[in-house]
Motif scaffolding. Structure first.
Motif, PDB file in Angstrom:
ATOM      1  N   THR A   1       0.836  -1.200   0.000  1.00 57.53           N
ATOM      2  CA  THR A   1       0.000   0.000   0.000  1.00 57.53           C
ATOM      3  C   THR A   1       0.875   1.255   0.000  1.00 57.53           C
ATOM      4  O   THR A   1       2.057   1.194   0.371  1.00 57.53           O
ATOM      5  CB  THR A   1      -0.972   0.065   1.201  1.00 57.53           C
ATOM      6  OG1 THR A   1      -0.300   0.592   2.360  1.00 57.53           O
ATOM      7  CG2 THR A   1      -1.584  -1.271   1.526  1.00 57.53           C
TER       8      THR A   1
ATOM      9  N   TYR B   1      -6.525  -3.881   0.403  1.00 54.48           N
ATOM     10  CA  TYR B   1      -6.365  -2.919   1.494  1.00 54.48           C
ATOM     11  C   TYR B   1      -7.078  -1.591   1.245  1.00 54.48           C
ATOM     12  O   TYR B   1      -7.570  -0.968   2.183  1.00 54.48           O
ATOM     13  CB  TYR B   1      -4.880  -2.650   1.754  1.00 54.48           C
ATOM     14  CG  TYR B   1      -4.179  -3.778   2.448  1.00 54.48           C
ATOM     15  CD1 TYR B   1      -4.392  -4.048   3.797  1.00 54.48           C
ATOM     16  CD2 TYR B   1      -3.302  -4.606   1.752  1.00 54.48           C
ATOM     17  CE1 TYR B   1      -3.759  -5.098   4.435  1.00 54.48           C
ATOM     18  CE2 TYR B   1      -2.660  -5.659   2.379  1.00 54.48           C
ATOM     19  CZ  TYR B   1      -2.883  -5.894   3.718  1.00 54.48           C
ATOM     20  OH  TYR B   1      -2.261  -6.941   4.347  1.00 54.48           O
TER      21      TYR B   1
ATOM     22  N   ILE C   1     -10.755   3.863   1.959  1.00 54.95           N
ATOM     23  CA  ILE C   1      -9.438   4.500   1.963  1.00 54.95           C
ATOM     24  C   ILE C   1      -9.274   5.468   3.135  1.00 54.95           C
ATOM     25  O   ILE C   1      -8.165   5.672   3.632  1.00 54.95           O
ATOM     26  CB  ILE C   1      -9.199   5.221   0.610  1.00 54.95           C
ATOM     27  CG1 ILE C   1      -8.898   4.180  -0.472  1.00 54.95           C
ATOM     28  CG2 ILE C   1      -8.065   6.233   0.700  1.00 54.95           C
ATOM     29  CD1 ILE C   1      -8.745   4.763  -1.863  1.00 54.95           C
TER      30      ILE C   1
ATOM     31  N   LEU D   1      -7.532   3.669   5.714  1.00 48.42           N
ATOM     32  CA  LEU D   1      -6.457   2.800   5.233  1.00 48.42           C
ATOM     33  C   LEU D   1      -5.258   2.795   6.173  1.00 48.42           C
ATOM     34  O   LEU D   1      -4.772   1.738   6.572  1.00 48.42           O
ATOM     35  CB  LEU D   1      -6.024   3.236   3.830  1.00 48.42           C
ATOM     36  CG  LEU D   1      -4.741   2.600   3.292  1.00 48.42           C
ATOM     37  CD1 LEU D   1      -4.906   1.096   3.139  1.00 48.42           C
ATOM     38  CD2 LEU D   1      -4.348   3.250   1.964  1.00 48.42           C
TER      39      LEU D   1
END
Length: 401
Positions: A175, A196, A242, A245
């Motif tokens: 990520t 993710y 997100i 995240l």
């Protein structure tokens, strides 16, 4: 602006019409612009959609690229990048790659005359030796799947560019929280947004991010012509995911390191693959390139065979037997029979993806519960093998008894 702030605010500006803090979801497939049609920002959702545009802006900001494109799946994004190639071109890819990537390289692109050579990318001499005059792309994963191998991306980018090739990096496992490959010289970054970025196993999507406007324009032309775009609802869910995240990923990395340490000390485990362990061959590189965030995926080999590994992945209670990774719930799978079953067996074994390999995706459950779940699977599986050593893990002290 820090990454966590960008993930919340960039691409998620309030609605100018109503002041809504959360931008609205645009499900419309077509648009009737008030002015000249040729000058309209949106005309048809395959070509552009406000919800998808917001998500693309966010992802580009996280990877610090000039732009991003959102696709209907991670494989659609990989396909979009590989469609830059033409018949007669050659690709160098890692041996430690996702089974779907192997499949498209060896069983789809070969149909149109595009050849692929697999090499361990952590051996840069082998990489250089594999490059041909027709090599147009190097495909890397950061880290690799499922053996979590690492390659120095900056050096790999130099090698690619010296030979006139693009470096494309699948950054799904790391990520942008851990690595931003564009800043290390990569030309294309790919994400399976299903993992993710979305983080909740409730959407399907992929993304490409680039650092060159001309390349972005070319990729957009291909995407618009072929139509593999991400649906508005999936974009909306991904944009929501997100926002958390960084906090999710950091917590998953913390739990993954504990579990990797537990597994490395277990008498029934042959080998553990995790960049956060000093025993990992690229641990020093991981400290630098992954910024000390080693990911939420842990792989390990049992001191047993295919059938024992198959029983093990069916013996956990909290770890659910399923492919995919990167979500809030923990998953377990056997690559040989699941995520990497599309490999030709000889290539799979040559790559080190053995029958007894197991891959874990660490979620957000309490790590003590996850360790106890694994311990229960060890006892159940090994009891069937008439060998059940007693092992207790003290989470607070970090030792076995």
């Amino acid at each position: 602006m820090h990454l966590s702030t960008r993930s919340i605010h960039i691409g998620n500006e309030k609605d100018p019409l109503t002041g809504a803090v959360i931008p609205p979801l645009y499900l419309s497939s077509t648009f009737a612009p008030p002015g000249e049609f040729s000058e309209a920002l949106y005309d048809y959702s395959r070509s552009g959609n406000p919800t998808r545009g917001g998500l693309e802006t966010t992802i580009a900001a996280l990877e610090e690229g000039v732009g991003a494109l959102a696709y209907g799946s991670g494989m659609a994004a990989i396909h979009g990048a590989l469609m830059l190639l033409k018949s007669g071109d050659h690709v160098v890819a890692g041996t430690d790659i996702y089974g779907g990537t192997y499949r498209i390289l060896h069983k789809i692109l070969n149909r149109v005359g595009i050849e692929t050579t697999l090499v361990p990318l952590d051996d840069l001499e082998q990489v250089a030796a594999a490059i041909r005059p027709t090599t147009r792309m190097i495909w890397a994963e950061n880290p690799g799947n499922p053996l979590l191998s690492l390659v120095d991306l900056a050096t790999l980018a130099d090698i690619a560019h010296q030979h006139g090739a693009l470096l494309a990096v699948d950054n799904t496992f790391a990520t942008p929280v851990a690595t931003q490959p564009l800043k290390l010289g990569a030309d294309i970054v790919m994400h399976s947004a299903t993992k993710y970025l979305g983080g909740h196993s409730d959407l399907l999507g992929g993304a490409l991010v680039v650092r060159d406007k001309a390349l972005l324009k070319e990729l957009y032309f291909i995407q618009n012509a072929t139509g593999g775009v991400m649906a508005p609802l999936d974009c909306y869910l991904c944009a929501r995911g997100i926002k958390t995240l960084e906090v999710r990923f950091r917590e998953q990395c913390k739990s993954a390191l504990w579990i990797a340490q537990f597994l490395e000390n277990h008498p029934s485990v042959k080998k553990v693959y995790y960049p956060g362990l000093p025993s990992h061959p690229q641990h020093e590189l991981a400290q630098k390139q992954l910024r000390g965030l080693y990911g939420g995926v842990v792989s390990f080999e049992l001191k047993s065979d295919f059938q024992a590994a198959k029983r093990f992945v069916s013996s956990t209670q909290l770890f659910q037997r399923a492919v995919s990774m990167g979500a809030v719930e923990s998953l377990i799978e056997q690559p040989a029979s699941m995520s990497h079953a599309s490999y030709d067996k000889a290539d799979r074994l040559k790559a080190g993806i053995d029958d007894g390999l197991i891959r874990l995706s660490i979620g957000l459950e309490h790590v003590q519960d996850l360790i106890e779940d694994l311990q229960g699977a060890f006892q159940l599986t090994l009891e069937q093998d008439e060998c059940a050593p007693s092992v207790n893990w003290n989470l607070e002290a970090g030792y076995f008894s």
